[in-house]
Design a protein around this motif. Structure first.
Motif, PDB file in Angstrom:
ATOM      1  N   GLY A 140     -31.211 -52.940  -7.269  1.00  0.00           N
ATOM      2  CA  GLY A 140     -30.710 -54.247  -6.872  1.00  0.00           C
ATOM      3  C   GLY A 140     -30.077 -54.970  -8.048  1.00  0.00           C
ATOM      4  N   VAL A 141     -28.929 -55.586  -7.794  1.00  0.00           N
ATOM      5  CA  VAL A 141     -28.261 -56.418  -8.799  1.00  0.00           C
ATOM      6  C   VAL A 141     -27.977 -57.775  -8.146  1.00  0.00           C
ATOM      7  CG1 VAL A 141     -26.330 -56.624 -10.406  1.00  0.00           C
ATOM      8  CG2 VAL A 141     -27.183 -54.354  -9.778  1.00  0.00           C
ATOM      9  N   GLY A 142     -28.873 -58.719  -8.383  1.00  0.00           N
ATOM     10  CA  GLY A 142     -28.747 -60.036  -7.781  1.00  0.00           C
ATOM     11  C   GLY A 142     -28.041 -61.017  -8.701  1.00  0.00           C
ATOM     12  N   LYS A 143     -27.314 -61.960  -8.102  1.00  0.00           N
ATOM     13  CA  LYS A 143     -26.538 -62.898  -8.909  1.00  0.00           C
ATOM     14  C   LYS A 143     -27.260 -64.221  -9.173  1.00  0.00           C
ATOM     15  CE  LYS A 143     -22.767 -62.515  -6.268  1.00  0.00           C
ATOM     16  NZ  LYS A 143     -22.902 -61.281  -5.459  1.00  0.00           N
ATOM     17  N   SER A 144     -28.373 -64.465  -8.479  1.00  0.00           N
ATOM     18  CA  SER A 144     -29.103 -65.718  -8.703  1.00  0.00           C
ATOM     19  C   SER A 144     -30.594 -65.486  -8.521  1.00  0.00           C
ATOM     20  CB  SER A 144     -28.612 -66.805  -7.740  1.00  0.00           C
ATOM     21  OG  SER A 144     -28.788 -66.398  -6.393  1.00  0.00           O
ATOM     22  N   LYS A 145     -31.390 -66.374  -9.081  1.00  0.00           N
ATOM     23  CA  LYS A 145     -32.841 -66.222  -9.047  1.00  0.00           C
ATOM     24  C   LYS A 145     -33.372 -66.332  -7.614  1.00  0.00           C
ATOM     25  CE  LYS A 145     -37.207 -68.304 -10.495  1.00  0.00           C
ATOM     26  NZ  LYS A 145     -37.905 -69.376 -11.234  1.00  0.00           N
ATOM     27  N   LEU A 146     -34.288 -65.444  -7.272  1.00  0.00           N
ATOM     28  CA  LEU A 146     -35.023 -65.536  -6.019  1.00  0.00           C
ATOM     29  C   LEU A 146     -36.463 -65.935  -6.308  1.00  0.00           C
ATOM     30  CD1 LEU A 146     -35.051 -65.128  -2.937  1.00  0.00           C
ATOM     31  CD2 LEU A 146     -35.709 -62.749  -3.349  1.00  0.00           C
ATOM     32  N   VAL A 147     -37.156 -65.133  -7.088  1.00  0.00           N
ATOM     33  CA  VAL A 147     -38.520 -65.426  -7.529  1.00  0.00           C
ATOM     34  C   VAL A 147     -38.677 -64.894  -8.946  1.00  0.00           C
ATOM     35  CG1 VAL A 147     -39.596 -65.366  -5.230  1.00  0.00           C
ATOM     36  CG2 VAL A 147     -39.403 -63.254  -6.563  1.00  0.00           C
ATOM     37  N   GLY A 148     -39.796 -65.238  -9.595  1.00  0.00           N
ATOM     38  CA  GLY A 148     -40.108 -64.629 -10.877  1.00  0.00           C
ATOM     39  C   GLY A 148     -40.103 -65.599 -12.043  1.00  0.00           C
ATOM     40  N   GLU A 149     -40.802 -65.187 -13.093  1.00  0.00           N
ATOM     41  CA  GLU A 149     -40.864 -65.944 -14.335  1.00  0.00           C
ATOM     42  C   GLU A 149     -40.150 -65.159 -15.423  1.00  0.00           C
ATOM     43  OE1 GLU A 149     -42.132 -68.958 -14.421  1.00  0.00           O
ATOM     44  OE2 GLU A 149     -42.731 -68.824 -12.303  1.00  0.00           O
ATOM     45  N   PRO A 207     -26.235 -64.623 -16.188  1.00  0.00           N
ATOM     46  CA  PRO A 207     -26.837 -63.283 -16.133  1.00  0.00           C
ATOM     47  C   PRO A 207     -27.050 -62.815 -14.709  1.00  0.00           C
ATOM     48  CG  PRO A 207     -28.511 -64.914 -16.614  1.00  0.00           C
ATOM     49  CD  PRO A 207     -27.198 -65.644 -16.615  1.00  0.00           C
ATOM     50  N   VAL A 208     -27.333 -61.515 -14.548  1.00  0.00           N
ATOM     51  CA  VAL A 208     -27.680 -60.931 -13.258  1.00  0.00           C
ATOM     52  C   VAL A 208     -29.131 -60.470 -13.310  1.00  0.00           C
ATOM     53  CG1 VAL A 208     -25.324 -60.238 -12.723  1.00  0.00           C
ATOM     54  CG2 VAL A 208     -26.829 -58.638 -13.922  1.00  0.00           C
ATOM     55  N   PHE A 209     -29.697 -60.253 -12.129  1.00  0.00           N
ATOM     56  CA  PHE A 209     -31.091 -59.837 -12.017  1.00  0.00           C
ATOM     57  C   PHE A 209     -31.146 -58.391 -11.553  1.00  0.00           C
ATOM     58  CE2 PHE A 209     -31.017 -64.363 -11.894  1.00  0.00           C
ATOM     59  CZ  PHE A 209     -32.195 -64.771 -12.514  1.00  0.00           C
ATOM     60  N   VAL A 210     -31.689 -57.536 -12.402  1.00  0.00           N
ATOM     61  CA  VAL A 210     -31.697 -56.085 -12.148  1.00  0.00           C
ATOM     62  C   VAL A 210     -33.116 -55.621 -11.873  1.00  0.00           C
ATOM     63  CG1 VAL A 210     -31.258 -53.821 -13.169  1.00  0.00           C
ATOM     64  CG2 VAL A 210     -29.687 -55.728 -13.627  1.00  0.00           C
ATOM     65  N   SER A 211     -33.298 -54.906 -10.778  1.00  0.00           N
ATOM     66  CA  SER A 211     -34.627 -54.359 -10.460  1.00  0.00           C
ATOM     67  C   SER A 211     -34.484 -53.110  -9.624  1.00  0.00           C
ATOM     68  CB  SER A 211     -35.482 -55.390  -9.717  1.00  0.00           C
ATOM     69  OG  SER A 211     -34.891 -55.775  -8.496  1.00  0.00           O
ATOM     70  N   PRO A 212     -35.481 -52.218  -9.703  1.00  0.00           N
ATOM     71  CA  PRO A 212     -35.407 -51.002  -8.889  1.00  0.00           C
ATOM     72  C   PRO A 212     -35.485 -51.309  -7.408  1.00  0.00           C
ATOM     73  CG  PRO A 212     -37.566 -51.198  -9.925  1.00  0.00           C
ATOM     74  CD  PRO A 212     -36.706 -52.264 -10.511  1.00  0.00           C
ATOM     75  N   GLY A 213     -34.778 -50.480  -6.648  1.00  0.00           N
ATOM     76  CA  GLY A 213     -34.933 -50.524  -5.200  1.00  0.00           C
ATOM     77  C   GLY A 213     -35.922 -49.453  -4.796  1.00  0.00           C
ATOM     78  N   LEU A 227     -29.392 -47.789 -16.085  1.00  0.00           N
ATOM     79  CA  LEU A 227     -28.292 -47.397 -15.200  1.00  0.00           C
ATOM     80  C   LEU A 227     -27.285 -48.531 -15.045  1.00  0.00           C
ATOM     81  CD1 LEU A 227     -26.929 -45.421 -13.288  1.00  0.00           C
ATOM     82  CD2 LEU A 227     -28.424 -46.271 -11.459  1.00  0.00           C
ATOM     83  N   VAL A 228     -27.771 -49.740 -14.840  1.00  0.00           N
ATOM     84  CA  VAL A 228     -26.852 -50.876 -14.670  1.00  0.00           C
ATOM     85  C   VAL A 228     -26.035 -51.103 -15.938  1.00  0.00           C
ATOM     86  CG1 VAL A 228     -26.716 -53.378 -14.361  1.00  0.00           C
ATOM     87  CG2 VAL A 228     -28.150 -52.012 -12.837  1.00  0.00           C
ATOM     88  N   LEU A 229     -26.673 -51.036 -17.093  1.00  0.00           N
ATOM     89  CA  LEU A 229     -25.933 -51.205 -18.346  1.00  0.00           C
ATOM     90  C   LEU A 229     -24.859 -50.130 -18.495  1.00  0.00           C
ATOM     91  CD1 LEU A 229     -28.741 -52.172 -20.889  1.00  0.00           C
ATOM     92  CD2 LEU A 229     -27.173 -53.680 -19.651  1.00  0.00           C
ATOM     93  N   LYS A 230     -25.167 -48.931 -18.025  1.00  0.00           N
ATOM     94  CA  LYS A 230     -24.204 -47.826 -18.089  1.00  0.00           C
ATOM     95  C   LYS A 230     -23.020 -48.067 -17.150  1.00  0.00           C
ATOM     96  CE  LYS A 230     -24.306 -42.741 -18.202  1.00  0.00           C
ATOM     97  NZ  LYS A 230     -25.159 -41.550 -17.977  1.00  0.00           N
ATOM     98  N   CYS A 231     -23.235 -48.880 -16.113  1.00  0.00           N
ATOM     99  CA  CYS A 231     -22.189 -49.140 -15.122  1.00  0.00           C
ATOM    100  C   CYS A 231     -21.365 -50.389 -15.417  1.00  0.00           C
ATOM    101  CB  CYS A 231     -22.816 -49.279 -13.728  1.00  0.00           C
ATOM    102  SG  CYS A 231     -23.455 -47.745 -13.044  1.00  0.00           S
ATOM    103  N   VAL A 232     -21.707 -51.090 -16.478  1.00  0.00           N
ATOM    104  CA  VAL A 232     -20.962 -52.302 -16.839  1.00  0.00           C
ATOM    105  C   VAL A 232     -19.746 -51.928 -17.672  1.00  0.00           C
ATOM    106  CG1 VAL A 232     -21.028 -54.445 -18.177  1.00  0.00           C
ATOM    107  CG2 VAL A 232     -22.976 -53.812 -16.733  1.00  0.00           C
ATOM    108  N   ASP A 233     -18.602 -52.492 -17.295  1.00  0.00           N
ATOM    109  CA  ASP A 233     -17.380 -52.281 -18.065  1.00  0.00           C
ATOM    110  C   ASP A 233     -17.014 -53.599 -18.752  1.00  0.00           C
ATOM    111  OD1 ASP A 233     -15.157 -51.025 -19.117  1.00  0.00           O
ATOM    112  OD2 ASP A 233     -14.004 -51.044 -17.261  1.00  0.00           O
ATOM    113  N   ARG A 234     -15.945 -54.234 -18.331  1.00  0.00           N
ATOM    114  CA  ARG A 234     -15.485 -55.466 -18.992  1.00  0.00           C
ATOM    115  C   ARG A 234     -15.893 -56.731 -18.259  1.00  0.00           C
ATOM    116  NH1 ARG A 234      -9.327 -54.796 -18.847  1.00  0.00           N
ATOM    117  NH2 ARG A 234      -9.867 -53.689 -16.933  1.00  0.00           N
ATOM    118  N   TYR A 235     -16.520 -56.586 -17.104  1.00  0.00           N
ATOM    119  CA  TYR A 235     -16.759 -57.740 -16.258  1.00  0.00           C
ATOM    120  C   TYR A 235     -18.259 -58.035 -16.113  1.00  0.00           C
ATOM    121  CZ  TYR A 235     -11.940 -56.597 -15.097  1.00  0.00           C
ATOM    122  OH  TYR A 235     -10.608 -56.305 -15.170  1.00  0.00           O
TER     123      TYR A 235
END
Length: 229
Positions: free
Chosen positions: A138-147, A180-186, A197-205
């Motif tokens: 999962g790559v979320g664009k805004s906070k849902l839950v968590g500290e 920032p984005v929120f990255v977590s396993p599905g 994996l997400v860091l490996k998939c980031v290019d210029r954006y």
């Protein structure tokens, strides 16, 4: 908007039961993951219900300069409203329609939304991963839950996200001067490998390239569809 409380309680129980099927161990190493699919969903009118949902899946070869391998769309009338923590029930039906069209099998899927950074560990990426038994993140664009603490304003800086004292993922700065984005396993992947994996998939954006491409294709598709009508 009327929300059936009995229905919500049933869906919560279903999410809890699905969470028991989660596999948070690496089915493949990140180095073995070559073909990554990005999944995004939009609506012809997000404020209407029912409305037409449109999903796009873009498969990229992340080892070959993000070369596009496949692109598929699906449309479906959706009558489930947007309710926080229940996004899968609104978007998964059309996502699965697009998923059925894939001709090749991606090694992993990045989904626009949460994985296990969710009250019941069942964000849309986790839900998708469990029912398909695929590697999903999962790559979320805004906070849902968590500290968490905010990562410094530097590309690839990140901080852990905890829910009920448990490490569920990371908040990641994928681009300087961008939120920032929120990255977590599905499913079928660990917390640490999800980040890698997400860091490996980031290019210029800001967004990882697979979900960014899916988002861009959707915007064009949606505009053309609305113009035709």
């Amino acid at each position: 908007m009327y929300i059936d409380e009995k229905l919500i309680e049933n869906l919560k129980r279903e999410q809890v039961n699905l969470s028991k099927k989660l596999k948070l161990k690496d089915k493949k190493t990140v180095d073995e993951i070559k073909l990554v699919a990005g999944i995004d969903t939009t609506f012809t009118n997000i404020w209407e219900n029912p409305t037409t949902a449109i999903s796009c899946i873009v498969v990229l070869d992340i080892e070959d300069n993000f070369k596009e391998v496949e692109v598929f769309f699906a449309e479906k009338i959706i009558d489930f409203p947007y309710i926080p923590t229940f996004l899968a029930y609104r978007e998964l039906p059309v996502i699965l329609e697009a998923y059925k069209k894939l001709k090749i099998k991606p090694d992993a899927f990045l989904v626009d939304g949460m994985g296990i950074i969710h009250p019941r560990k069942m964000g849309i990426a986790a839900h998708f991963g469990v029912i398909t038994n695929q590697i999903s993140v999962g790559v979320g664009k805004s906070k849902l839950v968590g500290e968490f603490e905010m990562p410094e304003n530097k590309k690839f800086s990140y901080k852990p996200v905890y829910v009920d004292g448990e490490l569920r993922g990371y908040v990641v700065r994928t681009k300087e001067n961008a939120n920032p984005v929120f990255v977590s396993p599905g499913n079928n992947i660990s917390v640490e490998s999800s980040l890698k994996l997400v860091l490996k998939c980031v290019d210029r954006y800001k967004l990882p390239e697979p979900t960014r491409r899916a988002h861009n294709y959707l915007q064009k598709y949606r505009r053309e569809k609305i113009d035709k009508n």
